[in-house]
Each structure stands twice: as structure tokens, then as C-alpha cells.
Scaffold this motif. Structure first.
Motif, mmCIF file in Angstrom:
data_model
loop_
_atom_site.group_PDB
_atom_site.id
_atom_site.type_symbol
_atom_site.label_atom_id
_atom_site.label_comp_id
_atom_site.label_asym_id
_atom_site.label_seq_id
_atom_site.Cartn_x
_atom_site.Cartn_y
_atom_site.Cartn_z
ATOM 1 N N LEU A 115 0.830 -1.204 0.000
ATOM 2 C CA LEU A 115 0.000 0.000 0.000
ATOM 3 C C LEU A 115 0.868 1.259 0.000
ATOM 4 O O LEU A 115 0.618 2.211 -0.745
ATOM 5 C CB LEU A 115 -0.911 0.010 1.230
ATOM 6 N N MET A 116 1.890 1.249 0.853
ATOM 7 C CA MET A 116 2.789 2.403 0.934
ATOM 8 C C MET A 116 3.532 2.609 -0.378
ATOM 9 O O MET A 116 3.673 3.735 -0.871
ATOM 10 C CB MET A 116 3.772 2.182 2.092
ATOM 11 N N TYR A 117 4.000 1.515 -0.965
ATOM 12 C CA TYR A 117 4.769 1.591 -2.209
ATOM 13 C C TYR A 117 3.910 2.147 -3.348
ATOM 14 O O TYR A 117 4.353 3.036 -4.099
ATOM 15 C CB TYR A 117 5.288 0.201 -2.574
ATOM 16 N N ALA A 118 2.684 1.608 -3.502
ATOM 17 C CA ALA A 118 1.829 2.019 -4.614
ATOM 18 C C ALA A 118 1.529 3.505 -4.578
ATOM 19 O O ALA A 118 1.540 4.186 -5.608
ATOM 20 C CB ALA A 118 0.531 1.217 -4.606
ATOM 21 N N ALA A 119 1.260 4.028 -3.381
ATOM 22 C CA ALA A 119 0.970 5.457 -3.265
ATOM 23 C C ALA A 119 2.219 6.292 -3.537
ATOM 24 O O ALA A 119 2.162 7.311 -4.230
ATOM 25 C CB ALA A 119 0.420 5.753 -1.876
ATOM 26 N N ALA A 120 3.356 5.843 -3.008
ATOM 27 C CA ALA A 120 4.592 6.604 -3.177
ATOM 28 C C ALA A 120 5.023 6.668 -4.635
ATOM 29 O O ALA A 120 5.591 7.663 -5.081
ATOM 30 C CB ALA A 120 5.704 5.978 -2.330
ATOM 31 N N LYS A 121 4.733 5.609 -5.388
ATOM 32 C CA LYS A 121 5.143 5.536 -6.797
ATOM 33 C C LYS A 121 4.044 5.978 -7.763
ATOM 34 O O LYS A 121 4.212 5.899 -8.978
ATOM 35 C CB LYS A 121 5.583 4.109 -7.139
ATOM 36 N N GLY A 122 2.921 6.437 -7.232
ATOM 37 C CA GLY A 122 1.851 6.938 -8.102
ATOM 38 C C GLY A 122 1.272 5.884 -9.021
ATOM 39 O O GLY A 122 0.978 6.172 -10.188
ATOM 40 N N VAL A 123 1.091 4.669 -8.498
ATOM 41 C CA VAL A 123 0.513 3.588 -9.310
ATOM 42 C C VAL A 123 -1.000 3.835 -9.406
ATOM 43 O O VAL A 123 -1.776 3.420 -8.544
ATOM 44 C CB VAL A 123 0.817 2.201 -8.698
ATOM 45 N N ASP A 124 -1.388 4.511 -10.470
ATOM 46 C CA ASP A 124 -2.768 4.985 -10.582
ATOM 47 C C ASP A 124 -3.576 4.249 -11.638
ATOM 48 O O ASP A 124 -4.594 4.752 -12.125
ATOM 49 C CB ASP A 124 -2.793 6.481 -10.869
ATOM 50 N N ASN A 125 -3.140 3.042 -11.987
ATOM 51 C CA ASN A 125 -3.893 2.209 -12.933
ATOM 52 C C ASN A 125 -4.315 0.894 -12.289
ATOM 53 O O ASN A 125 -4.447 -0.126 -12.949
ATOM 54 C CB ASN A 125 -3.056 1.948 -14.189
#
Length: 336
Positions: free
Chosen positions: A216-226
Motif C-alpha cells: 500500500l505504501m509503495y503504490a501510493a509513493a510511486k503513483g501507481v494509478d492504474n
């Protein structure tokens, strides 16, 4: 062309869907009404609603919705020492909505998954509903459902890839890992300029696994928006309620604190609400934030004695209980 409809819920007359259930107050009657209202002006089997391969049954969405509920109960018998009916029944409407309405996917199956939406099941123990929807979508013959959990079957208790079952992209069931896999797939799509979306389903009990929170932390930090993650919030796990086993507090606020865009779905067993919420989630893609749907469902939905308890997380009914469960729904065991 003639379309074989195996459940007396919807039939095809000309190129229109026609309800033939007489009880609009029943679960199936309500679903029939919704299906007709949504698709009355559409062809009976547009490509996004029916399998495109030559399986033994070409099904409209109404049939898939109804028989999906029943297929998985057909797996419950004294032949299987362990089975997971509760979570499977609780997610029927989500799976059917996702595979027959929301996702842009290819049939037959392409493991590379290029230029199509992808789905990953993290809580792999609810494989019965997953297999049922894959079969009804046309990935493999419906008759193969009768091999569930048999020796040398491609339909193992937890999905695996080495048997080559179409529709399965990753082995799952070791809880807490599916979100990480889905995020990796989503990043791969972005790197390849692939505009499609990655979907993942998780159980609420598996949020007690630490790997989820790293992801969860990684996805938000890397802007995984798909990516659109969905958490099945039924409040139950194998040893009791999630609050009793390990209270997680306000799950929505936790996701928000980790930088996710949070949607709450209170009626997670309502097809119309699920489709609308998934559409809202898709409208939020591409904004530098990952998206999660917190979907409140009822474990064992559709079978009265399996609802409102964690007892049916991981056990099969006996013969008498199975007869009772099937009596509450339309039986499709003859399909396979």
C-alpha cells in the motif's frame, strides 16, 4: 443463432432478453429485472456479455449471474474434506459484475495480458466462485467444474498456474501477497504504455498480513494509478470475526493515511451498486493515486444458515445441509 440458457431466469426471444421468472420479489427475480432494465435495447449476446469461444453453453449475463451462485455450491459434497463456501458465496455478485460488465478482457486467455485488463485473486481460497465465472465466461468448458479438487485436476483448491488453467495468472492463497503482484503488473503496464487497468480482490482478514501495508505504501509513493483494489469486508475469517481475531480499527482511514483514494460500497451483494462503484473507480484512474473499494458483503450470501457466521469459512456442508442450500437456489449441477 440459438442460445442455450441453462437457468430459467432469462431467455432469448429474437435478439432481446426476456425475463421468465414470475416472482419479482425473489433474489433471481430482482436480478432479472435489473438485467433487463440495463440491457433491454442491446443484442442478446454482445461480446462483452457472453463467452466468445465454442463452449458447451453460450450464456447471457443473467445466466452467468444465476448459475455462478449455484456452480460453487455444487462443489460442496462429502467427497471433499475442506471447502470454502462462505467467502465464495459472498463475492458472487462482484465477480460476475467484474467479468461480464466492467473489465475489458480477451477470450481465449492470453497469459501476457497485453492491451487488456488484468485480474488477480489474492484470497485464493474462494476459488470456487472464480472458477465458475471463468468457465461461464468461456475460458474452459463448464463440465470441467466437476473435477474440482480431484487428483490431477486443473481446478485445485487454491488456484495455481502450472496446470495451465486459462484465466489464472498467478498462484494464490498464501494470504497477503496478491496486492504486491497486482501492483507489479500495474507498473509493467505503465512501463509498456499499456492503458489498461489491473484489478485485485483481497479479503479483510488478510489485511492482518504485514506485506499488504508495504505494498500500500509503495503504490501510493510511486503513483501507481492504474490499479483498482477491492477488499471484501465481510468481517469474518476462519477463527472468528476480524474484530475478535485482530481488530484493525478504521480500515478506510488507514488506506487514506497510506495515500489511497478510498471508495466505500455498503451493498456489496448488489449487482447494480457494484457496477456503479466500479465505474466510479475507473473514472478516478490516472490521477497519481491508487484506488481501493471497501466492499461490505455477507459471507455465505444466499444460503440462510451460512450467513451471519464465520462457521462456513472453510468447511463443506453434509448431504442434508447441501440439499437445504440447493433448495434455496436454482440447481445447475446437471450442467456438469
Amino acid at each position: 443463432p440459438e442460445i442455450k440458457v441453462l437457468v430459467p431466469l432469462i431467455k432469448v426471444r429474437g435478439n432481446k432478453l426476456v425475463a421468465i421468472t414470475s416472482n419479482s420479489d425473489s433474489f433471481l427475480g430482482q436480478q432479472a429485472d435489473f438485467i433487463l432494465n440495463a440491457f433491454v435495447e442491446k443484442e442478446a449476446c454482445p461480446n462483452n456479455l457472453a463467452p466468445t469461444t465454442s463452449t458447451t453453453a453460450q450464456l447471457v449475463i443473467g445466466d452467468a449471474l444465476a448459475v455462478c451462485l449455484l456452480d460453487l455450491k455444487g462443489f460442496s459434497s462429502k467427497d471433499f474434506a475442506k471447502f470454502h463456501p462462505g467467502g465464495s458465496l459472498g463475492c458472487v455478485e462482484y465477480f460476475v459484475s467484474l467479468f461480464f460488465n466492467t473489465m475489458d478482457i480477451k477470450v481465449p486467455f492470453d497469459m501476457n495480458g497485453e492491451n487488456e485488463d488484468l485480474f488477480f485473486l489474492s484470497n485464493g481460497h474462494i476459488s470456487p466462485v472464480f472458477y465458475s465465472v471463468l468457465a461461464r465466461k468461456g475460458y474452459f468448458p463448464v463440465e470441467e467444474l466437476n473435477t474440482f479438487r480431484l487428483i490431477d485436476s486443473r481446478l485445485q483448491g487454491h488456484p495455481t498456474t502450472h496446470e495451465g488453467l486459462p484465466g489464472i495468472r498467478v498462484a494464490s492463497g498464501s494470504l497477503g501477497q496478491g496486492l504486491s503482484v497486482a501492483i507489479g503488473a500495474a507498473q509493467s503496464k505503465k512501463l509498456n504504455n499499456d492503458p489498461k487497468t489491473v484489478f485485485v480482490l483481497m479479503g479483510d482478514g488478510e489485511l492482518q498480513e504485514g506485506q499488504n501495508w508495504e505494498a500500500l505504501m509503495y503504490a501510493a509513493a510511486k503513483g501507481v494509478d492504474n490499479i483498482i483494489a477491492t477488499v471484501d469486508l465481510n468481517g469474518k475469517q476462519i477463527d472468528g470475526t476480524t474484530d475478535d481475531v485482530l481488530h484493525m480499527g478504521d480500515v478506510a482511514e488507514k488506506f487514506k493515511a497510506f495515500g489511497w483514494d478510498v471508495l466505500t460500497l455498503k451493498e456489496g451483494n448488489n449487482v447494480e451498486k457494484i457496477i456503479a462503484t466500479l465505474a466510479t473507480a475507473k473514472s478516478k484512474l490516472g490521477r497519481q493515486k491508487p484506488i481501493v473499494i471497501l466492499m461490505e458483503t455477507e459471507m455465505g450470501n444466499g444460503v440462510d444458515f451460512m450467513m451471519h457466521t464465520h462457521a462456513w469459512h472453510g468447511k463443506a456442508p453434509n448431504d442434508e445441509q447441501l440439499e437445504n442450500a440447493l433448495a434455496q437456489n436454482i440447481e445447475t449441477l446437471g450442467d456438469y
